[in-house]
Motif scaffolding. Structure first.
Motif, PDB file in Angstrom:
ATOM      1  N   ALA A  40     -59.005  -1.328 -31.353  1.00 19.04           N
ATOM      2  CA  ALA A  40     -60.088   0.088 -31.696  1.00 19.04           C
ATOM      3  C   ALA A  40     -59.031   1.193 -32.205  1.00 19.04           C
ATOM      4  O   ALA A  40     -57.991   1.042 -32.178  1.00 19.04           O
ATOM      5  CB  ALA A  40     -60.314   0.545 -29.940  1.00 19.04           C
ATOM      6  N   SER A  41     -59.704   2.366 -32.534  1.00 21.49           N
ATOM      7  CA  SER A  41     -59.013   3.439 -33.121  1.00 21.49           C
ATOM      8  C   SER A  41     -59.713   4.594 -32.305  1.00 21.49           C
ATOM      9  O   SER A  41     -60.592   4.957 -32.131  1.00 21.49           O
ATOM     10  CB  SER A  41     -59.374   3.579 -34.556  1.00 21.49           C
ATOM     11  N   PRO A  42     -58.501   5.237 -31.786  1.00 22.38           N
ATOM     12  CA  PRO A  42     -57.019   4.668 -31.611  1.00 22.38           C
ATOM     13  C   PRO A  42     -57.174   3.438 -30.929  1.00 22.38           C
ATOM     14  O   PRO A  42     -57.797   3.204 -29.904  1.00 22.38           O
ATOM     15  CB  PRO A  42     -56.557   5.835 -30.853  1.00 22.38           C
ATOM     16  N   ALA A  43     -55.718   2.729 -30.858  1.00 24.15           N
ATOM     17  CA  ALA A  43     -55.526   1.334 -30.169  1.00 24.15           C
ATOM     18  C   ALA A  43     -55.658   1.929 -28.405  1.00 24.15           C
ATOM     19  O   ALA A  43     -55.057   2.854 -27.907  1.00 24.15           O
ATOM     20  CB  ALA A  43     -54.385   1.028 -30.154  1.00 24.15           C
ATOM     21  N   GLN A  44     -56.222   1.199 -27.738  1.00 20.27           N
ATOM     22  CA  GLN A  44     -56.546   1.422 -26.275  1.00 20.27           C
ATOM     23  C   GLN A  44     -55.794   0.099 -25.583  1.00 20.27           C
ATOM     24  O   GLN A  44     -55.677  -0.677 -25.903  1.00 20.27           O
ATOM     25  CB  GLN A  44     -57.932   1.557 -25.872  1.00 20.27           C
ATOM     26  N   SER A  45     -55.417   0.625 -24.324  1.00 18.78           N
ATOM     27  CA  SER A  45     -55.041  -0.626 -23.283  1.00 18.78           C
ATOM     28  C   SER A  45     -56.118  -1.153 -22.401  1.00 18.78           C
ATOM     29  O   SER A  45     -57.262  -0.345 -22.186  1.00 18.78           O
ATOM     30  CB  SER A  45     -53.920   0.254 -22.117  1.00 18.78           C
ATOM     31  N   CYS A  46     -56.053  -2.327 -22.210  1.00 19.65           N
ATOM     32  CA  CYS A  46     -56.776  -3.173 -21.479  1.00 19.65           C
ATOM     33  C   CYS A  46     -56.485  -3.407 -19.983  1.00 19.65           C
ATOM     34  O   CYS A  46     -55.204  -3.857 -19.582  1.00 19.65           O
ATOM     35  CB  CYS A  46     -57.296  -4.411 -22.059  1.00 19.65           C
ATOM     36  N   SER A  47     -57.363  -3.058 -18.973  1.00 14.90           N
ATOM     37  CA  SER A  47     -57.007  -3.496 -17.575  1.00 14.90           C
ATOM     38  C   SER A  47     -58.080  -4.040 -16.965  1.00 14.90           C
ATOM     39  O   SER A  47     -59.331  -3.811 -17.254  1.00 14.90           O
ATOM     40  CB  SER A  47     -56.612  -2.218 -16.718  1.00 14.90           C
ATOM     41  N   ASP A  48     -57.831  -5.076 -15.961  1.00 12.61           N
ATOM     42  CA  ASP A  48     -58.752  -5.940 -15.177  1.00 12.61           C
ATOM     43  C   ASP A  48     -58.750  -5.529 -13.788  1.00 12.61           C
ATOM     44  O   ASP A  48     -57.896  -5.946 -13.185  1.00 12.61           O
ATOM     45  CB  ASP A  48     -58.872  -7.152 -15.484  1.00 12.61           C
ATOM     46  N   PRO A  49     -59.588  -4.490 -13.225  1.00 13.80           N
ATOM     47  CA  PRO A  49     -59.365  -3.997 -11.829  1.00 13.80           C
ATOM     48  C   PRO A  49     -59.412  -5.136 -10.773  1.00 13.80           C
ATOM     49  O   PRO A  49     -59.180  -5.162  -9.777  1.00 13.80           O
ATOM     50  CB  PRO A  49     -60.141  -2.812 -11.782  1.00 13.80           C
ATOM     51  N   ASN A  50     -60.492  -6.225 -11.263  1.00 10.80           N
ATOM     52  CA  ASN A  50     -60.796  -7.158 -10.145  1.00 10.80           C
ATOM     53  C   ASN A  50     -60.878  -8.571 -10.971  1.00 10.80           C
ATOM     54  O   ASN A  50     -61.615  -8.921 -11.802  1.00 10.80           O
ATOM     55  CB  ASN A  50     -62.347  -7.036  -9.642  1.00 10.80           C
ATOM     56  N   GLN A  51     -59.877  -9.376 -10.434  1.00  9.21           N
ATOM     57  CA  GLN A  51     -59.505 -10.366 -11.239  1.00  9.21           C
ATOM     58  C   GLN A  51     -60.083 -11.849 -10.419  1.00  9.21           C
ATOM     59  O   GLN A  51     -59.721 -13.046 -10.780  1.00  9.21           O
ATOM     60  CB  GLN A  51     -57.871 -10.694 -11.531  1.00  9.21           C
ATOM     61  N   ALA A  52     -61.078 -11.490  -9.444  1.00  9.05           N
ATOM     62  CA  ALA A  52     -61.658 -12.700  -8.834  1.00  9.05           C
ATOM     63  C   ALA A  52     -62.455 -13.532  -9.890  1.00  9.05           C
ATOM     64  O   ALA A  52     -62.965 -13.044 -10.690  1.00  9.05           O
ATOM     65  CB  ALA A  52     -62.719 -12.143  -7.919  1.00  9.05           C
ATOM     66  N   HIS A  53     -62.779 -14.776  -9.607  1.00 10.05           N
ATOM     67  CA  HIS A  53     -63.282 -15.697 -10.785  1.00 10.05           C
ATOM     68  C   HIS A  53     -64.657 -15.428 -11.060  1.00 10.05           C
ATOM     69  O   HIS A  53     -64.989 -15.472 -12.038  1.00 10.05           O
ATOM     70  CB  HIS A  53     -63.149 -17.104 -10.247  1.00 10.05           C
ATOM     71  N   ASP A  54     -65.337 -14.802 -10.027  1.00  8.95           N
ATOM     72  CA  ASP A  54     -66.804 -14.569 -10.323  1.00  8.95           C
ATOM     73  C   ASP A  54     -66.926 -12.733 -10.721  1.00  8.95           C
ATOM     74  O   ASP A  54     -67.923 -12.213 -10.779  1.00  8.95           O
ATOM     75  CB  ASP A  54     -67.503 -14.681  -9.220  1.00  8.95           C
ATOM     76  N   ALA A  55     -65.768 -12.222 -10.701  1.00 13.54           N
ATOM     77  CA  ALA A  55     -65.979 -10.811 -11.421  1.00 13.54           C
ATOM     78  C   ALA A  55     -65.471 -10.566 -12.938  1.00 13.54           C
ATOM     79  O   ALA A  55     -64.441 -10.603 -13.194  1.00 13.54           O
ATOM     80  CB  ALA A  55     -64.876  -9.841 -10.467  1.00 13.54           C
ATOM     81  N   VAL A  56     -66.691 -10.811 -13.592  1.00 14.42           N
ATOM     82  CA  VAL A  56     -66.194 -11.012 -15.043  1.00 14.42           C
ATOM     83  C   VAL A  56     -67.130  -9.656 -15.755  1.00 14.42           C
ATOM     84  O   VAL A  56     -67.730  -8.975 -15.030  1.00 14.42           O
ATOM     85  CB  VAL A  56     -66.976 -12.110 -15.602  1.00 14.42           C
ATOM     86  N   ARG A  57     -66.596  -9.476 -16.932  1.00 10.06           N
ATOM     87  CA  ARG A  57     -67.176  -8.269 -17.680  1.00 10.06           C
ATOM     88  C   ARG A  57     -66.887  -6.918 -17.229  1.00 10.06           C
ATOM     89  O   ARG A  57     -67.573  -6.016 -17.153  1.00 10.06           O
ATOM     90  CB  ARG A  57     -68.505  -8.456 -18.107  1.00 10.06           C
ATOM     91  N   ASP A  58     -65.767  -6.946 -16.165  1.00 12.55           N
ATOM     92  CA  ASP A  58     -65.534  -5.749 -15.591  1.00 12.55           C
ATOM     93  C   ASP A  58     -64.027  -5.043 -16.107  1.00 12.55           C
ATOM     94  O   ASP A  58     -63.637  -4.036 -15.614  1.00 12.55           O
ATOM     95  CB  ASP A  58     -65.466  -5.814 -13.998  1.00 12.55           C
ATOM     96  N   TRP A  59     -63.823  -5.673 -17.267  1.00 12.19           N
ATOM     97  CA  TRP A  59     -62.477  -5.124 -17.701  1.00 12.19           C
ATOM     98  C   TRP A  59     -62.616  -3.640 -18.419  1.00 12.19           C
ATOM     99  O   TRP A  59     -63.948  -3.332 -18.869  1.00 12.19           O
ATOM    100  CB  TRP A  59     -61.598  -5.964 -18.861  1.00 12.19           C
ATOM    101  N   LEU A  60     -61.638  -2.996 -18.573  1.00 10.07           N
ATOM    102  CA  LEU A  60     -61.759  -1.422 -19.173  1.00 10.07           C
ATOM    103  C   LEU A  60     -60.842  -1.240 -20.358  1.00 10.07           C
ATOM    104  O   LEU A  60     -59.629  -1.804 -20.245  1.00 10.07           O
ATOM    105  CB  LEU A  60     -61.327  -0.486 -17.890  1.00 10.07           C
ATOM    106  N   CYS A  61     -61.221  -0.438 -21.140  1.00 13.36           N
ATOM    107  CA  CYS A  61     -60.575   0.001 -22.252  1.00 13.36           C
ATOM    108  C   CYS A  61     -59.998   1.453 -21.902  1.00 13.36           C
ATOM    109  O   CYS A  61     -61.156   2.315 -21.619  1.00 13.36           O
ATOM    110  CB  CYS A  61     -61.327  -0.075 -23.614  1.00 13.36           C
TER     111      CYS A  61
END
Length: 306
Positions: free
Chosen positions: A226-247
């Motif tokens: 992205a512009s500007p470049a952003q950091s990614c974090s995954d607050p919940n890494q359970a196998h069924d907690a998907v598409r919850d990552w943050l930019c």
């Protein structure tokens, strides 16, 4: 003539002695792939003697393939012993010659925790005998993920536990020995991570770090490109907690977005940065206004009279 007969007789005796030694040597039988345990000596007196053959791991299950006995009858005129061996629920009889190894084929499984007690019945009670025992054996193996036997209670449980978990996991048994039951592991499939011994694993996935070819819901460099470049974090890494990552936008912007690139903004009248207002307007008792808070629209703030 007498000397000739003596030499012939001596030659025949030597040949017979050699033959007997070969027979004696071949009487000690072994299973080529087995381990051999020497149990030591037991004195067989009167009719029945029970001998505890120690030195085995009580937690293992074994299969016995041969029992070898060596008989010595010191101080008697006996040249053989009629013996009956009982071990592992099986019985064999053998006329053991004096000072010779005699082998008996065996096929008995010894459960874990059972003492190795060999019962020897002396069928000829006239002569006592010293008996040395050697036992050939194998440790019984069991792959707990595939093996099924009534004595292996964990074997049926292992594969079922792993395969029925969510997501379905792979069962592996690092040591197939019967002494190491309960060491099977469940391992999560890619792109998930996780492993647990003797139980289903808690599978996790970091959607910011997993390879995009294995994970349809992962970040796919959306944040970093992205512009500007952003950091990614995954607050919940359970196998069924998907598409919850943050930019998350770089400072001084505080904007974030879930499963997408964030729209980064900076209010130069509020933020603290090198090109921000930094109290210039307020010190002059004026109001600050930033007409375009876009991230790359800098130094466009204005001061206005109140």
């Amino acid at each position: 003539k007498l000397q000739f007969l003596y030499l012939i007789g001596k030659s025949h005796m030597a040949w017979i002695s050699r033959l007997l030694s070969l027979v004696a040597a071949s009487a000690l039988v072994h299973d080529a792939g087995a381990l051999t345990h020497s149990c030591g000596k037991v004195r067989v007196v009167d009719e029945t003697t029970e001998y505890l053959c120690a030195g085995f791991n009580p937690g293992c299950r074994y299969k016995v393939t041969y029992i070898n006995g060596y008989v010595d009858m010191p101080g008697t005129f006996c040249y053989s012993a009629d013996l009956r061996y009982t071990f592992g629920g099986q019985t064999r009889e053998r006329n053991n010659d004096h000072k010779k190894w005699e082998g008996l084929t065996w096929n008995a499984e010894i459960p874990a925790g059972q003492e190795w007690r060999v019962r020897i019945d002396n069928l000829n009670t006239v002569c006592d005998a010293d008996v040395w025992l050697k036992i050939d054996y194998h440790e019984i193996t069991a792959n707990e993920c595939t093996f099924t036997q009534p004595w292996c209670t964990s074997c049926g449980q292992a594969r079922a536990t792993c395969s029925s978990s969510s997501p379905s996991q792979t069962c592996t048994d690092p040591d197939h020995g019967s002494c190491s039951l309960g060491d099977w592991t469940c391992t999560c499939p890619p792109p998930f991570a996780g492993q647990r011994t003797a139980a289903a694993a808690d599978c996790t996935i970091d959607e910011c770090a997993s390879a995009s070819t294995l994970c349809s819901t992962c970040e796919f460099d959306v944040c970093s490109r992205a512009s500007p470049a952003q950091s990614c974090s995954d607050p919940n890494q359970a196998h069924d907690a998907v598409r919850d990552w943050l930019c998350s936008c770089p400072a001084p912007s505080t904007d974030t977005a879930v499963a997408a690139a964030a729209t980064c903004t900076i209010d130069e009248c509020i933020a603290s940065c090198g090109h921000c207002e930094q109290n210039s307007c307020s010190n002059a008792q004026q109001d600050c206004h930033d007409p375009d808070p876009a991230f790359f629209s800098d130094s466009d703030w204005t001061c206005t009279y109140r």
